[in-house]
Scaffold this motif. Structure first.
Motif, PDB file in Angstrom:
ATOM      1  N   PHE A 119      -8.121  -0.395  -0.286  1.00  0.00           N
ATOM      2  CA  PHE A 119      -9.166  -0.044  -1.252  1.00  0.00           C
ATOM      3  C   PHE A 119     -10.418   0.429  -0.541  1.00  0.00           C
ATOM      4  O   PHE A 119     -10.646   0.093   0.626  1.00  0.00           O
ATOM      5  CB  PHE A 119      -9.500  -1.242  -2.149  1.00  0.00           C
ATOM      6  CG  PHE A 119     -10.162  -2.385  -1.414  1.00  0.00           C
ATOM      7  CD1 PHE A 119     -11.553  -2.482  -1.326  1.00  0.00           C
ATOM      8  CD2 PHE A 119      -9.396  -3.364  -0.801  1.00  0.00           C
ATOM      9  CE1 PHE A 119     -12.157  -3.523  -0.638  1.00  0.00           C
ATOM     10  CE2 PHE A 119     -10.001  -4.412  -0.101  1.00  0.00           C
ATOM     11  CZ  PHE A 119     -11.382  -4.484  -0.022  1.00  0.00           C
ATOM     12  N   ALA A 179      -1.799  -8.063  -1.942  1.00  0.00           N
ATOM     13  CA  ALA A 179      -1.957  -8.000  -3.391  1.00  0.00           C
ATOM     14  C   ALA A 179      -3.102  -7.049  -3.737  1.00  0.00           C
ATOM     15  O   ALA A 179      -2.993  -6.230  -4.646  1.00  0.00           O
ATOM     16  CB  ALA A 179      -2.232  -9.388  -3.960  1.00  0.00           C
ATOM     17  N   ALA A 180      -4.187  -7.153  -2.992  1.00  0.00           N
ATOM     18  CA  ALA A 180      -5.336  -6.271  -3.261  1.00  0.00           C
ATOM     19  C   ALA A 180      -4.960  -4.829  -2.973  1.00  0.00           C
ATOM     20  O   ALA A 180      -5.404  -3.908  -3.671  1.00  0.00           O
ATOM     21  CB  ALA A 180      -6.525  -6.705  -2.404  1.00  0.00           C
ATOM     22  N   GLY A 181      -4.146  -4.614  -1.946  1.00  0.00           N
ATOM     23  CA  GLY A 181      -3.797  -3.254  -1.555  1.00  0.00           C
ATOM     24  C   GLY A 181      -4.964  -2.607  -0.820  1.00  0.00           C
ATOM     25  O   GLY A 181      -6.055  -3.175  -0.716  1.00  0.00           O
ATOM     26  N   GLN A 223     -11.856 -10.137  -0.663  1.00  0.00           N
ATOM     27  CA  GLN A 223     -11.522  -9.774   0.716  1.00  0.00           C
ATOM     28  C   GLN A 223     -12.669  -9.006   1.369  1.00  0.00           C
ATOM     29  O   GLN A 223     -12.932  -9.160   2.560  1.00  0.00           O
ATOM     30  CB  GLN A 223     -10.242  -8.921   0.714  1.00  0.00           C
ATOM     31  CG  GLN A 223      -9.726  -8.594   2.105  1.00  0.00           C
ATOM     32  CD  GLN A 223      -8.611  -7.568   2.061  1.00  0.00           C
ATOM     33  OE1 GLN A 223      -7.953  -7.380   1.038  1.00  0.00           O
ATOM     34  NE2 GLN A 223      -8.405  -6.873   3.167  1.00  0.00           N
ATOM     35  N   TYR A 224     -13.346  -8.197   0.573  1.00  0.00           N
ATOM     36  CA  TYR A 224     -14.484  -7.454   1.110  1.00  0.00           C
ATOM     37  C   TYR A 224     -15.580  -8.436   1.545  1.00  0.00           C
ATOM     38  O   TYR A 224     -16.189  -8.266   2.597  1.00  0.00           O
ATOM     39  CB  TYR A 224     -15.013  -6.485   0.050  1.00  0.00           C
ATOM     40  CG  TYR A 224     -16.017  -5.488   0.587  1.00  0.00           C
ATOM     41  CD1 TYR A 224     -15.594  -4.333   1.263  1.00  0.00           C
ATOM     42  CD2 TYR A 224     -17.383  -5.694   0.420  1.00  0.00           C
ATOM     43  CE1 TYR A 224     -16.508  -3.428   1.760  1.00  0.00           C
ATOM     44  CE2 TYR A 224     -18.311  -4.785   0.919  1.00  0.00           C
ATOM     45  CZ  TYR A 224     -17.860  -3.648   1.589  1.00  0.00           C
ATOM     46  OH  TYR A 224     -18.771  -2.752   2.084  1.00  0.00           O
ATOM     47  N   PRO A 279      -8.438  -5.520  -7.979  1.00  0.00           N
ATOM     48  CA  PRO A 279      -9.832  -5.330  -7.556  1.00  0.00           C
ATOM     49  C   PRO A 279     -10.598  -6.631  -7.386  1.00  0.00           C
ATOM     50  O   PRO A 279     -11.499  -6.718  -6.548  1.00  0.00           O
ATOM     51  CB  PRO A 279     -10.434  -4.463  -8.670  1.00  0.00           C
ATOM     52  CG  PRO A 279      -9.471  -4.491  -9.798  1.00  0.00           C
ATOM     53  CD  PRO A 279      -8.129  -4.821  -9.230  1.00  0.00           C
ATOM     54  N   TYR A 295     -14.508   0.221  -1.055  1.00  0.00           N
ATOM     55  CA  TYR A 295     -15.436  -0.575  -1.863  1.00  0.00           C
ATOM     56  C   TYR A 295     -16.063   0.252  -2.979  1.00  0.00           C
ATOM     57  O   TYR A 295     -16.119  -0.194  -4.133  1.00  0.00           O
ATOM     58  CB  TYR A 295     -16.541  -1.177  -0.982  1.00  0.00           C
ATOM     59  CG  TYR A 295     -17.490  -2.031  -1.778  1.00  0.00           C
ATOM     60  CD1 TYR A 295     -17.104  -3.310  -2.186  1.00  0.00           C
ATOM     61  CD2 TYR A 295     -18.734  -1.553  -2.179  1.00  0.00           C
ATOM     62  CE1 TYR A 295     -17.937  -4.097  -2.951  1.00  0.00           C
ATOM     63  CE2 TYR A 295     -19.579  -2.335  -2.956  1.00  0.00           C
ATOM     64  CZ  TYR A 295     -19.180  -3.606  -3.337  1.00  0.00           C
ATOM     65  OH  TYR A 295     -19.993  -4.376  -4.120  1.00  0.00           O
ATOM     66  N   LEU A 347      -9.342  -9.422  -6.165  1.00  0.00           N
ATOM     67  CA  LEU A 347      -8.974  -9.899  -4.836  1.00  0.00           C
ATOM     68  C   LEU A 347      -9.577  -8.999  -3.753  1.00  0.00           C
ATOM     69  O   LEU A 347      -9.991  -9.480  -2.690  1.00  0.00           O
ATOM     70  CB  LEU A 347      -7.449  -9.958  -4.695  1.00  0.00           C
ATOM     71  CG  LEU A 347      -6.731 -10.911  -5.661  1.00  0.00           C
ATOM     72  CD1 LEU A 347      -5.220 -10.852  -5.447  1.00  0.00           C
ATOM     73  CD2 LEU A 347      -7.228 -12.349  -5.499  1.00  0.00           C
ATOM     74  N   ALA A 348      -9.649  -7.705  -4.044  1.00  0.00           N
ATOM     75  CA  ALA A 348     -10.240  -6.766  -3.082  1.00  0.00           C
ATOM     76  C   ALA A 348     -11.705  -7.129  -2.836  1.00  0.00           C
ATOM     77  O   ALA A 348     -12.177  -7.138  -1.693  1.00  0.00           O
ATOM     78  CB  ALA A 348     -10.120  -5.336  -3.601  1.00  0.00           C
ATOM     79  N   LEU A 349     -12.410  -7.452  -3.894  1.00  0.00           N
ATOM     80  CA  LEU A 349     -13.815  -7.828  -3.778  1.00  0.00           C
ATOM     81  C   LEU A 349     -13.947  -9.111  -2.947  1.00  0.00           C
ATOM     82  O   LEU A 349     -14.841  -9.238  -2.099  1.00  0.00           O
ATOM     83  CB  LEU A 349     -14.384  -8.028  -5.185  1.00  0.00           C
ATOM     84  CG  LEU A 349     -15.888  -7.931  -5.406  1.00  0.00           C
ATOM     85  CD1 LEU A 349     -16.463  -6.663  -4.819  1.00  0.00           C
ATOM     86  CD2 LEU A 349     -16.187  -7.998  -6.917  1.00  0.00           C
ATOM     87  N   LEU A 384     -14.033   0.640  -6.165  1.00  0.00           N
ATOM     88  CA  LEU A 384     -13.645  -0.507  -7.004  1.00  0.00           C
ATOM     89  C   LEU A 384     -14.271  -0.343  -8.393  1.00  0.00           C
ATOM     90  O   LEU A 384     -15.417   0.092  -8.510  1.00  0.00           O
ATOM     91  CB  LEU A 384     -14.117  -1.823  -6.370  1.00  0.00           C
ATOM     92  CG  LEU A 384     -13.404  -2.275  -5.089  1.00  0.00           C
ATOM     93  CD1 LEU A 384     -14.051  -3.548  -4.548  1.00  0.00           C
ATOM     94  CD2 LEU A 384     -11.927  -2.491  -5.331  1.00  0.00           C
ATOM     95  N   PRO A 385     -13.516  -0.701  -9.421  1.00  0.00           N
ATOM     96  CA  PRO A 385     -14.040  -0.506 -10.790  1.00  0.00           C
ATOM     97  C   PRO A 385     -15.052  -1.589 -11.155  1.00  0.00           C
ATOM     98  O   PRO A 385     -14.771  -2.478 -11.948  1.00  0.00           O
ATOM     99  CB  PRO A 385     -12.783  -0.590 -11.654  1.00  0.00           C
ATOM    100  CG  PRO A 385     -11.859  -1.470 -10.883  1.00  0.00           C
ATOM    101  CD  PRO A 385     -12.151  -1.236  -9.423  1.00  0.00           C
ATOM    102  N   ILE A 386     -16.236  -1.498 -10.559  1.00  0.00           N
ATOM    103  CA  ILE A 386     -17.288  -2.479 -10.813  1.00  0.00           C
ATOM    104  C   ILE A 386     -17.952  -2.134 -12.149  1.00  0.00           C
ATOM    105  O   ILE A 386     -18.620  -1.117 -12.264  1.00  0.00           O
ATOM    106  CB  ILE A 386     -18.337  -2.458  -9.678  1.00  0.00           C
ATOM    107  CG1 ILE A 386     -17.683  -2.657  -8.313  1.00  0.00           C
ATOM    108  CG2 ILE A 386     -19.452  -3.463  -9.951  1.00  0.00           C
ATOM    109  CD1 ILE A 386     -17.319  -4.065  -7.967  1.00  0.00           C
ATOM    110  N   LEU A 419      -3.141 -12.158   0.207  1.00  0.00           N
ATOM    111  CA  LEU A 419      -4.201 -11.597  -0.634  1.00  0.00           C
ATOM    112  C   LEU A 419      -4.443 -10.118  -0.325  1.00  0.00           C
ATOM    113  O   LEU A 419      -4.586  -9.305  -1.243  1.00  0.00           O
ATOM    114  CB  LEU A 419      -5.471 -12.430  -0.439  1.00  0.00           C
ATOM    115  CG  LEU A 419      -6.680 -12.081  -1.310  1.00  0.00           C
ATOM    116  CD1 LEU A 419      -7.465 -13.343  -1.635  1.00  0.00           C
ATOM    117  CD2 LEU A 419      -7.593 -11.059  -0.667  1.00  0.00           C
ATOM    118  N   GLY A 420      -4.457  -9.789   0.962  1.00  0.00           N
ATOM    119  CA  GLY A 420      -4.731  -8.398   1.334  1.00  0.00           C
ATOM    120  C   GLY A 420      -3.661  -7.444   0.817  1.00  0.00           C
ATOM    121  O   GLY A 420      -3.952  -6.290   0.489  1.00  0.00           O
TER     122      GLY A 420
END
Lengths: 367, 94, 466
Positions: free
Chosen positions: C453, C449-451, A284-285, A278, C455, A280-282, C458-460, C446-447
């Motif tokens: 998702f 690894a992130a898989g 990338q977002y 997550p 937004y 890295l996802a953030l 995401l577990p914010i 990176l994309g």
């Protein structure tokens, strides 16, 4: 009988705070020795993301952070300092509201934070996502290269003639008419001790029968290989769960306090892919073109804290001539400065800003 | 001359030739062979420049570890030694 | 949804392949993961799809046999898959894997790491010139592509691999300009008693040498390549007599295959908490594992060259032992085999590894201007300067100079750096451990690894205190 080396002060923990304090007390005429169980600056001081951002500092610590920034700027190239300015982003209405509320308070505390328009943001950072709801900017923000902490302070200590020992773990502290430290590299005598061992403060203080309520967070940082320029400033997220910057060499460093595994007692802590993903996802977002950048390394560092998330900085309760410094939220930024304050306190001078009594009641917010 | 290790080069049969481009120049190789092998046979040994001193570098470990043979395909950095060639593949220097 | 197995085996060489087979024979659900398109590992690497037919070799025969055995077994081979992280989550292992442009999680009750080895090359002037490839890299080129590294090649290095590579160049129709080996004939003679246990391998090696001699290919014993010339690629190289220190005439060549022994790939085991120890006769730092693969960590097993360089024979035997041990630990019936054959192969492997070790004379080839860290173009002087200012560990040198922070993750510089630190500080190599290993095990986009998702999903967590 072998001669036991004797110092005015033994500083246990060779991170930023221990070394900065050593430099200060040495300036004041004390003989100091810095001891580290590993190498200098290989704990939190050397493995954090290096972000120098006023936008993620606690309101009450802002005066300390402002002075810390100033010191980092003076250290300059030797620590890879760069003042790039920083944007903090909100991607939805809830985050925008949070950003507004929090950054306003931080601005009131003295950080030159302003809110910026979408157009201004896009002009400055063209690779950012189109999905930004609100953004704040602080021109003081930037970064330094935390990897250089050990190299930097090793040089500073050497230049100041301050003794240090690496690979020297303190296993016992005897206390009667001064301190007798038993270490993995022999015994050392000192009139004073400063505990500055970060996440290892709790077991260290226990050697003096003091229970410090220190916990450790296991913060994760990742880095990509060199890529063409995608960002010029430090990029953060309203929640603090993303900090990102592209270094001069083209690598992009991604942090935000996502939690790894392990405890300080176990060793170094390990990366938890469930938290890295997550993070890295953030990233990338925020900057979609990062998707193709290859991540070459992720690592963790222990960030120590006490229940009220304010520093331990002052006399160790119940043990005369013993001091403790650590648990500073934003400790990389503030470390060099609070180390100076600590040094002044140990020298019997009045610190420029108040310290944080390690004997306080941690269940109350002391503001 | 007596050879204890015979030359078997002529006993190898390969797949059809295909053309791909390396930095815009057409290069031929055999379908399915590794990009490094095809580039090597075509005389392309220097595949990238190292950071800091910009010195030329080429394939070294041959097993996807050393990252010396990286090239760019479709915007993605890949190891040439672990990439098979296909007709029309567009390969660029990083 | 993750794919769940009883046992995941990482690495499909002789060790991993046989481990998977043994575990599957005991009735377990086994996944066999490898970066290559088919099993075989480095030593039994398969031909690429571009090779329609080619003469059989002992390696291709052994590889084909392993591939056939796996194909006809219950093992699930997961090929062209790259594992970039492994973690224990609750009571099972979680492997993060990248396959083409997708990412996936694979979980298992037990984990067998058969991560093999990489090559050590003692840095020397010009070793980063295009056209210089590792001996192991050359074998990959031969086995997979049946392609030569150049038109006229010098083959250099320690141990038996140098003769194998020279022989393969000749078999594929290439020209070997010279074989340059730091080993002396008397070193080989001393290793003979340990080699007698593997007569087939011994006979094959003798044939390679005899063929080179018949073909009048110069074999320079006790010599090393001291310098490579050429700007864009190899044009010539200098050879040094390691005993006298004198340089011979330049040898014209367009390519050089060079290697100085193998190093176990220990990073995955290290990250999972297996203790490592320094054992030069096994290739340097090796994780603690029993002959049957068992480690101090429940459900984690190691086999093959990844836990000590012993060669393919020992790896295959240890793989079988390990698969059976892992199966027994999961409550299945699996045979316990006597260790005698393994001990014999272990002895042979250690003798070959001992021949491959870099010596002080070889280390002296690294000049002050020689590149040590290829990724960051760091020279020997950079490392020496950092140590001179007090950095006394591989971690400290890494932090101070970025040595090992490039995309290879230090795989091709850390041993040389440790040697430099040891020499400069007077420490023994056993007191200069490798730097803290960090995931990902390989660079990962990176994309991926992130898989995928959303937004909002995401577990914010709630923000830090104000």
């Amino acid at each position: 009988m072998t001669h036991t080396p004797t110092y005015d002060i033994a500083i246990i923990g060779g991170g930023i705070m221990g070394c900065a304090t050593a430099l200060r007390v040495a300036e004041g005429g004390m003989s100091a020795i810095v001891l580290d169980k590993d190498d200098l600056g290989q704990g939190a001081s050397g493995v954090n993301a290096g972000t120098l951002s006023l936008q993620i500092k606690r309101v009450k610590l802002m005066p300390y952070a402002l002075r810390g920034h100033h010191l980092w700027e003076q250290m300059g190239d030797a620590v890879g300092f760069a003042k790039t300015g920083g944007y903090t982003l909100a991607f939805n209405a809830r985050e925008a509201e949070m950003l507004q509320e929090r950054q306003t308070l931080k601005a009131q505390a003295g950080a030159p934070i302003e809110f910026v328009s979408n157009n201004a943001l896009r002009a400055a950072e063209p690779h950012l996502t189109q999905k930004v709801e609100a953004a704040s900017f602080c021109p003081e923000d930037g970064y330094a290269n935390s990897s250089l902490t050990g190299q930097y302070y090793r040089g500073r200590l050497r230049d100041a003639g301050i003794a240090y020992r690496e690979g020297c773990k303190v296993t016992d502290i005897g206390h009667s008419a001064g301190f007798l430290l038993t270490t993995t590299t022999g015994q050392i005598r000192a009139s004073r001790v400063l505990l500055a061992a970060g996440a290892w403060l709790k077991p260290l203080a226990a050697l003096l029968d003091v229970d410090l309520p220190v916990n450790a967070r296991v913060n994760t940082v990742s880095v990509t290989e060199r890529i063409p320029t995608l960002m010029g400033s430090v990029i953060g997220h309203a929640t603090g769960l993303l900090t990102m910057k592209q270094k001069a060499n083209g690598t992009v460093l991604i942090g935000g306090g996502w939690q790894g595994l392990g405890t300080p007692q176990d060793g170094r802590g390990t990366v938890n892919a469930d938290a890295v993903k997550p993070n890295l996802a953030l990233a990338q977002y925020a900057v979609p073109a990062l998707a193709k950048a290859r991540v070459t390394r992720s690592w963790t560092g222990f960030e120590a804290n006490v229940p009220d998330f304010y520093p331990l900085a002052g006399a160790l309760p119940g043990v005369p001539d013993a001091y403790v410094l650590g648990c500073v939220r934003g400790g990389y930024t503030i470390g060099p400065y609070i180390g100076q304050l600590m040094g002044d306190f140990i020298l019997g001078r009045d610190p420029e800003l108040p310290l944080f009594d390690p004997g306080r009641d941690f269940t109350k917010d002391t503001t | 001359m007596i050879r204890l290790v015979p030359n078997q080069a002529t006993q190898i049969t390969r797949s059809e030739k295909v053309t791909f481009t390396f930095d815009g120049t057409p290069v031929t190789g055999h379908a399915g062979e590794s990009l490094v092998a095809a580039l090597m046979r075509a005389g392309y040994l220097a595949l990238r420049n190292a950071p800091n001193d910009a010195a030329p570098r080429g394939a070294f470990c041959g097993m996807g570890l050393c990252q010396e043979c990286t090239v760019m395909i479709d915007g993605q950095v890949v190891e040439a030694c672990r990439t098979g060639i296909t007709p029309g593949l567009t390969v660029e220097r990083v | 949804m993750a794919d769940h197995y009883d046992i995941a085996v990482v690495g499909a060489g002789p060790a991993g392949g046989n481990a998977a087979l043994a575990a599957a024979q005991a009735g377990l659900r086994v996944a066999l993961l490898d970066e290559q398109p088919t099993p075989g590992g480095q030593v039994w690497r398969d031909k690429s799809a571009s090779i329609l037919s080619a003469p059989v070799t002992p390696e291709s025969r052994a590889g084909a046999a392993l591939r056939k055995a796996i194909e006809t077994s219950a093992v699930t081979p997961l090929s062209q898959i790259r594992v970039w992280d492994i973690r224990l989550r609750d009571d099972h292992w979680v492997l993060q894997a990248q396959r083409a442009a997708t990412s996936q999680e694979i979980t298992s009750k037990s984990l067998i790491l058969a991560t093999g080895a990489r090559e050590y090359v003692q840095p020397f002037p010009g070793w980063t010139t295009p056209g210089v490839i590792g001996l192991a890299g050359a074998t990959a080129l031969f086995k997979q592509s049946l392609t030569l590294p150049g038109k006229r090649t010098v083959v250099s290095g320690t141990g038996p691999l140098v003769f194998y590579v020279a022989s393969e160049i000749r078999r594929l129709g290439g020209e070997v300009a010279a074989v340059v080996t730091p080993n002396t004939r008397s070193q080989w003679a001393r290793a003979l008693p340990d080699m007698l246990g593997q007569p087939k391998l011994l006979a094959r090696g003798a044939l390679w040498v005899a063929d080179l001699m018949l073909a009048r290919v110069p074999i320079l014993w006790g010599h090393a390549v001291a310098q490579v010339d050429g700007a864009e690629q190899v044009t010539a190289l200098k050879v040094r007599n390691l005993r006298t220190g004198t340089d011979g005439p330049d040898i014209a060549a367009d390519s050089l295959c060079i290697g100085h022994g193998l190093i176990p790939n220990i990073e995955a085991a290290q990250i999972l908490g297996v203790a490592v120890r320094h054992d030069p006769s096994l290739g340097g730092w090796v994780p603690d594992a029993a002959p049957d693969g068992a480690t101090a960590i429940k459900g984690l097993y190691l086999c093959g060259d990844g836990c000590g360089i012993r060669g393919a024979t020992a790896a295959g035997l240890q793989g079988s032992l390990t698969g059976a041990r892992a199966a027994r630990d999961l409550g299945r019936d699996a045979p316990t085999s006597p260790l005698a054959r393994w001990h014999k192969a272990d002895r042979f492997g250690r003798a070959m590894t001992a021949l491959s070790l870099p010596t002080p004379a070889l280390e002296a080839l690294t000049t002050r201007d020689t590149i040590i860290c290829r990724c960051e173009s760091l020279r020997c002087t950079d490392i020496i300067d950092e140590v001179a200012t007090g950095a006394a560990s591989t971690n400290a040198v890494k932090s101070g100079r970025r040595a090992g922070m490039g995309p290879c993750g230090g795989k091709y510089c850390q041993s040389a750096i440790a040697t430099l630190i040891a020499a400069q500080t007077g420490k023994s190599l056993a007191d200069v451990p490798p730097p803290t290993p960090r995931p990902p095990l390989r660079p990962v986009p990176l994309g991926q690894a992130a898989g995928a998702f959303e937004y909002d999903a995401l577990p914010i967590s709630k923000p830090a205190p104000l």
